[in-house]
Design an enzyme around this catalytic site. Structure first.
Site, PDB file in Angstrom:
ATOM      1  N   SER A 259      32.625  -8.533   2.867  1.00  0.00           N
ATOM      2  CA  SER A 259      32.831  -6.950   2.512  1.00  0.00           C
ATOM      3  C   SER A 259      34.342  -6.785   2.852  1.00  0.00           C
ATOM      4  CB  SER A 259      32.027  -6.013   3.023  1.00  0.00           C
ATOM      5  OG  SER A 259      32.758  -4.662   3.482  1.00  0.00           O
ATOM      6  N   LYS A 260      35.107  -5.838   2.169  1.00  0.00           N
ATOM      7  CA  LYS A 260      36.389  -5.312   2.595  1.00  0.00           C
ATOM      8  C   LYS A 260      36.490  -4.829   3.934  1.00  0.00           C
ATOM      9  CE  LYS A 260      38.631  -5.433  -2.071  1.00  0.00           C
ATOM     10  NZ  LYS A 260      38.903  -4.546  -3.082  1.00  0.00           N
ATOM     11  N   ARG A 261      35.425  -4.214   4.205  1.00  0.00           N
ATOM     12  CA  ARG A 261      35.234  -3.488   5.588  1.00  0.00           C
ATOM     13  C   ARG A 261      35.193  -4.409   6.718  1.00  0.00           C
ATOM     14  NH1 ARG A 261      32.346  -0.549   1.883  1.00  0.00           N
ATOM     15  NH2 ARG A 261      30.656  -1.630   2.117  1.00  0.00           N
TER      16      ARG A 261
END
Ligand code: GLU
Length: 291
Positions: A259-261
């Site tokens: 995930s981009k997080r």
């Protein structure tokens, strides 16, 4: 050179289509790497298109970071927002009129209808619906609406594509082989224009891939159902369908999609640690693709 079924010979045109809503991670890099390898192998061109329609999530600092990280990692493109090209502009936020025109063509032929249902509108962000983001099939509540009619006193509508029931959507994926889904079963009527008067991902990406003369779309396999929706749009517009090459998704140690997080797999983090792109390509199995 890419030989299409029709016998026409077109130069290969591939694309990288990042959404600037976060930093690029290794999963993006691997899909993009395969896109670049395929363009190189075919002696073609690579187009950088920025999918920045979601004004609340897209940030210019992410766009700057993405371009920097892509360049650092070894990506080179022949058309893009920084260098221009004959099929620009290359940022979706500057292409609104083209999407609107496409929507009007669909409205004129009654292929879309106004939808006043709320929850789905909110879910239908202009971002691609990746695995796990797919909601339930739309139950068809507003299907009877035709033309530009409005219902007084209600919230602004979105526009939904009328998906024919029971149509088998099959295509020959250049990585996965034969892929087949059934419309109305695996996916239902989908949003092409959002309630906040913005194009939805499915329409924008199809209009752009056509206008930019993309001959092959390389993307993650979590977008297989989106590809089927887009095939219906190609059919509606009578546009030549590009080839598709869906890549497996990269997962973390727990088997979860990256995930981009997750900063630990961001290209930035590796770069800050002084790790070289070549080492990353080996470590993350970039060579695993069969061409
Ligand atoms: N901008 C989309 C994404 O980041 C690209 C999807 C596509 O390849 O069509 O998921």
């Amino acid at each position: 050179m890419e030989v299409l079924e029709s016998g026409n010979i077109l130069s290969y045109r591939g694309r990288l289509a990042p959404t600037p809503s976060g930093y690029l991670h290794m999963g993006h890099a691997r899909t993009f790497w395969w896109a670049q390898e395929r363009a190189l192998k075919c002696g073609g061109r690579l187009i950088l298109r920025v999918e920045d329609l979601d004004g609340t999530r897209s940030k210019s600092e992410f766009l700057d970071a993405i371009m920097e990280d892509l360049w650092w990692f070894g990506f080179r493109w022949q058309e893009g927002p920084d260098i221009g090209g004959c099929r620009g502009p290359y940022r979706q936020s500057a292409r609104f009129d083209r999407y609107r025109e496409a929507l009007e063509r669909l409205i004129d032929r009654d292929l879309v209808y106004r939808c006043y249902c709320s929850r789905k509108d909110i879910q239908a962000a202009p971002q691609a619906p990746h695995a796990g983001d797919e909601g339930p099939l739309y139950p068809g509540t507003c299907r009877g609406n035709t033309g530009y009619e409005t219902k007084g006193g209600q919230r602004p509508p979105s526009w939904r594509f009328r998906v024919p029931d029971g149509l088998r959507m099959s295509f020959d994926d250049r990585n996965l082989g034969s892929v087949s889904y059934v419309s109305g079963v695996d996916f239902g009527d989908f949003i092409v224009w959002r309630q906040d008067d913005m194009p939805a991902y499915q329409l924008a990406v199809t209009v752009d891939d056509h206008a930019m003369e993309i001959t092959e779309v390389v993307r993650g396999e979590d977008l297989l159902l989106s590809t089927c929706r887009q095939l219906l749009l190609y059919r509606a517009f009578k546009w030549t369908v590009p080839g598709f090459f869906h890549c497996p998704l990269m997962t973390d140690n727990d088997g979860e999609k990256l995930s981009k997080r997750n900063r630990s797999v961001a290209l930035r983090s590796f770069r800050e640690q002084g790790i070289e792109p070549e080492q990353l390509r080996v470590r993350f199995g970039f060579d695993g693709v069969r061409f």
